[in-house]
Design a protein around this motif. Structure first.
Motif, PDB file in Angstrom:
ATOM      1  N   ARG A 156      82.111 -12.226  15.046  1.00  0.00           N
ATOM      2  CA  ARG A 156      82.688 -10.890  14.967  1.00  0.00           C
ATOM      3  C   ARG A 156      83.892 -10.742  15.889  1.00  0.00           C
ATOM      4  O   ARG A 156      84.741  -9.887  15.673  1.00  0.00           O
ATOM      5  CB  ARG A 156      81.639  -9.834  15.303  1.00  0.00           C
ATOM      6  N   LEU A 157      83.998 -11.611  16.884  1.00  0.00           N
ATOM      7  CA  LEU A 157      85.143 -11.548  17.787  1.00  0.00           C
ATOM      8  C   LEU A 157      86.451 -11.740  17.030  1.00  0.00           C
ATOM      9  O   LEU A 157      87.462 -11.131  17.365  1.00  0.00           O
ATOM     10  CB  LEU A 157      85.016 -12.594  18.894  1.00  0.00           C
ATOM     11  N   VAL A 158      86.443 -12.564  16.008  1.00  0.00           N
ATOM     12  CA  VAL A 158      87.663 -12.778  15.233  1.00  0.00           C
ATOM     13  C   VAL A 158      87.651 -12.062  13.886  1.00  0.00           C
ATOM     14  O   VAL A 158      88.692 -11.864  13.275  1.00  0.00           O
ATOM     15  CB  VAL A 158      87.956 -14.287  15.021  1.00  0.00           C
ATOM     16  N   ARG A 159      86.483 -11.654  13.424  1.00  0.00           N
ATOM     17  CA  ARG A 159      86.383 -11.009  12.107  1.00  0.00           C
ATOM     18  C   ARG A 159      86.504  -9.494  12.159  1.00  0.00           C
ATOM     19  O   ARG A 159      86.764  -8.860  11.138  1.00  0.00           O
ATOM     20  CB  ARG A 159      85.056 -11.361  11.446  1.00  0.00           C
ATOM     21  N   ARG A 160      86.271  -8.911  13.301  1.00  0.00           N
ATOM     22  CA  ARG A 160      86.265  -7.454  13.410  1.00  0.00           C
ATOM     23  C   ARG A 160      87.372  -6.987  14.338  1.00  0.00           C
ATOM     24  O   ARG A 160      87.715  -7.663  15.312  1.00  0.00           O
ATOM     25  CB  ARG A 160      84.913  -6.961  13.947  1.00  0.00           C
ATOM     26  N   ARG A 161      87.893  -5.819  14.068  1.00  0.00           N
ATOM     27  CA  ARG A 161      89.010  -5.276  14.838  1.00  0.00           C
ATOM     28  C   ARG A 161      88.662  -5.109  16.319  1.00  0.00           C
ATOM     29  O   ARG A 161      89.480  -5.374  17.192  1.00  0.00           O
ATOM     30  CB  ARG A 161      89.444  -3.932  14.256  1.00  0.00           C
ATOM     31  N   TYR A 162      87.441  -4.670  16.618  1.00  0.00           N
ATOM     32  CA  TYR A 162      87.081  -4.455  18.013  1.00  0.00           C
ATOM     33  C   TYR A 162      87.041  -5.754  18.816  1.00  0.00           C
ATOM     34  O   TYR A 162      87.098  -5.749  20.037  1.00  0.00           O
ATOM     35  CB  TYR A 162      85.754  -3.700  18.158  1.00  0.00           C
ATOM     36  N   GLY A 163      86.965  -6.883  18.125  1.00  0.00           N
ATOM     37  CA  GLY A 163      86.999  -8.164  18.809  1.00  0.00           C
ATOM     38  C   GLY A 163      88.322  -8.432  19.502  1.00  0.00           C
ATOM     39  O   GLY A 163      88.378  -9.099  20.537  1.00  0.00           O
ATOM     40  N   GLU A 164      89.414  -7.911  18.947  1.00  0.00           N
ATOM     41  CA  GLU A 164      90.725  -8.093  19.565  1.00  0.00           C
ATOM     42  C   GLU A 164      90.762  -7.487  20.960  1.00  0.00           C
ATOM     43  O   GLU A 164      91.287  -8.079  21.896  1.00  0.00           O
ATOM     44  CB  GLU A 164      91.808  -7.460  18.702  1.00  0.00           C
ATOM     45  N   ALA A 165      90.215  -6.271  21.106  1.00  0.00           N
ATOM     46  CA  ALA A 165      90.190  -5.619  22.416  1.00  0.00           C
ATOM     47  C   ALA A 165      89.350  -6.427  23.402  1.00  0.00           C
ATOM     48  O   ALA A 165      89.723  -6.595  24.564  1.00  0.00           O
ATOM     49  CB  ALA A 165      89.650  -4.199  22.287  1.00  0.00           C
ATOM     50  N   PHE A 166      88.222  -6.934  22.934  1.00  0.00           N
ATOM     51  CA  PHE A 166      87.376  -7.756  23.798  1.00  0.00           C
ATOM     52  C   PHE A 166      88.130  -9.007  24.239  1.00  0.00           C
ATOM     53  O   PHE A 166      88.128  -9.361  25.417  1.00  0.00           O
ATOM     54  CB  PHE A 166      86.093  -8.134  23.065  1.00  0.00           C
ATOM     55  N   ALA A 167      88.788  -9.673  23.307  1.00  0.00           N
ATOM     56  CA  ALA A 167      89.516 -10.903  23.631  1.00  0.00           C
ATOM     57  C   ALA A 167      90.631 -10.629  24.644  1.00  0.00           C
ATOM     58  O   ALA A 167      90.870 -11.446  25.540  1.00  0.00           O
ATOM     59  CB  ALA A 167      90.083 -11.532  22.363  1.00  0.00           C
ATOM     60  N   ARG A 168      91.284  -9.499  24.529  1.00  0.00           N
ATOM     61  CA  ARG A 168      92.351  -9.152  25.488  1.00  0.00           C
ATOM     62  C   ARG A 168      91.799  -8.909  26.891  1.00  0.00           C
ATOM     63  O   ARG A 168      92.532  -9.002  27.863  1.00  0.00           O
ATOM     64  CB  ARG A 168      93.132  -7.938  25.011  1.00  0.00           C
ATOM     65  N   SER A 169      90.509  -8.597  27.006  1.00  0.00           N
ATOM     66  CA  SER A 169      89.917  -8.341  28.323  1.00  0.00           C
ATOM     67  C   SER A 169      89.570  -9.635  29.065  1.00  0.00           C
ATOM     68  O   SER A 169      89.234  -9.591  30.244  1.00  0.00           O
ATOM     69  CB  SER A 169      88.659  -7.473  28.173  1.00  0.00           C
ATOM     70  N   LEU A 170      89.642 -10.770  28.385  1.00  0.00           N
ATOM     71  CA  LEU A 170      89.302 -12.055  28.987  1.00  0.00           C
ATOM     72  C   LEU A 170      90.504 -12.668  29.694  1.00  0.00           C
ATOM     73  O   LEU A 170      91.649 -12.358  29.357  1.00  0.00           O
ATOM     74  CB  LEU A 170      88.823 -13.026  27.906  1.00  0.00           C
ATOM     75  N   PRO A 171      90.274 -13.570  30.645  1.00  0.00           N
ATOM     76  CA  PRO A 171      91.397 -14.318  31.218  1.00  0.00           C
ATOM     77  C   PRO A 171      92.109 -15.090  30.108  1.00  0.00           C
ATOM     78  O   PRO A 171      91.506 -15.406  29.081  1.00  0.00           O
ATOM     79  CB  PRO A 171      90.723 -15.280  32.201  1.00  0.00           C
ATOM     80  N   PRO A 172      93.380 -15.396  30.296  1.00  0.00           N
ATOM     81  CA  PRO A 172      94.155 -16.059  29.239  1.00  0.00           C
ATOM     82  C   PRO A 172      93.863 -17.554  29.099  1.00  0.00           C
ATOM     83  O   PRO A 172      94.730 -18.405  29.278  1.00  0.00           O
ATOM     84  CB  PRO A 172      95.608 -15.810  29.665  1.00  0.00           C
TER      85      PRO A 172
END
Length: 113
Positions: free
Chosen positions: A79-95
């Motif tokens: 769901r991290l890549v399949r759902r829109r809310y996953g984008e926000a989660f991914a942006r919260s991680l270190p690069p």
């Protein structure tokens, strides 16, 4: 206030988002996820590995704690890549360096040796 980091996350870590996994509620998820985890543990030789649930967590900060640390942050929730809310989660991680294939993780560890 934004404070810089002494770490080079792109060189020190990999964010592994394996493709092709079923969603966590699917009965095939546990066997598929277990297979991926076994392969990652072999690649990393059982070290520098952090498996996280899909939620905001300080776990990524525990993976890289010195300039010599290297590791894999693996999120087994598609769901991290399949759902829109996953984008926000991914942006919260270190690069971390993104990877979707095991060969990318292998290459990362080969460069570190």
């Amino acid at each position: 206030v934004q404070v810089g980091s002494p770490f080079d996350y792109e060189e020190q870590g990999v964010l592994f988002l394996p493709g092709g996994l079923p969603e966590p509620r699917d009965p095939d998820f546990i066997p598929a996820a277990s297979h991926v985890v076994r392969q990652l543990l072999e690649i990393s030789r059982g070290r520098e590995f952090l498996l996280e649930r899909f939620r905001r967590t300080p776990g990524a900060g525990r993976l890289i704690r010195s300039r010599r640390d290297r590791g894999i942050l693996c999120i087994l929730d598609p769901r991290l890549v399949r759902r829109r809310y996953g984008e926000a989660f991914a942006r919260s991680l270190p690069p971390f360096r993104p990877a979707t294939e095991l060969d990318e993780v292998r290459s990362f560890f080969r460069r570190q040796e």
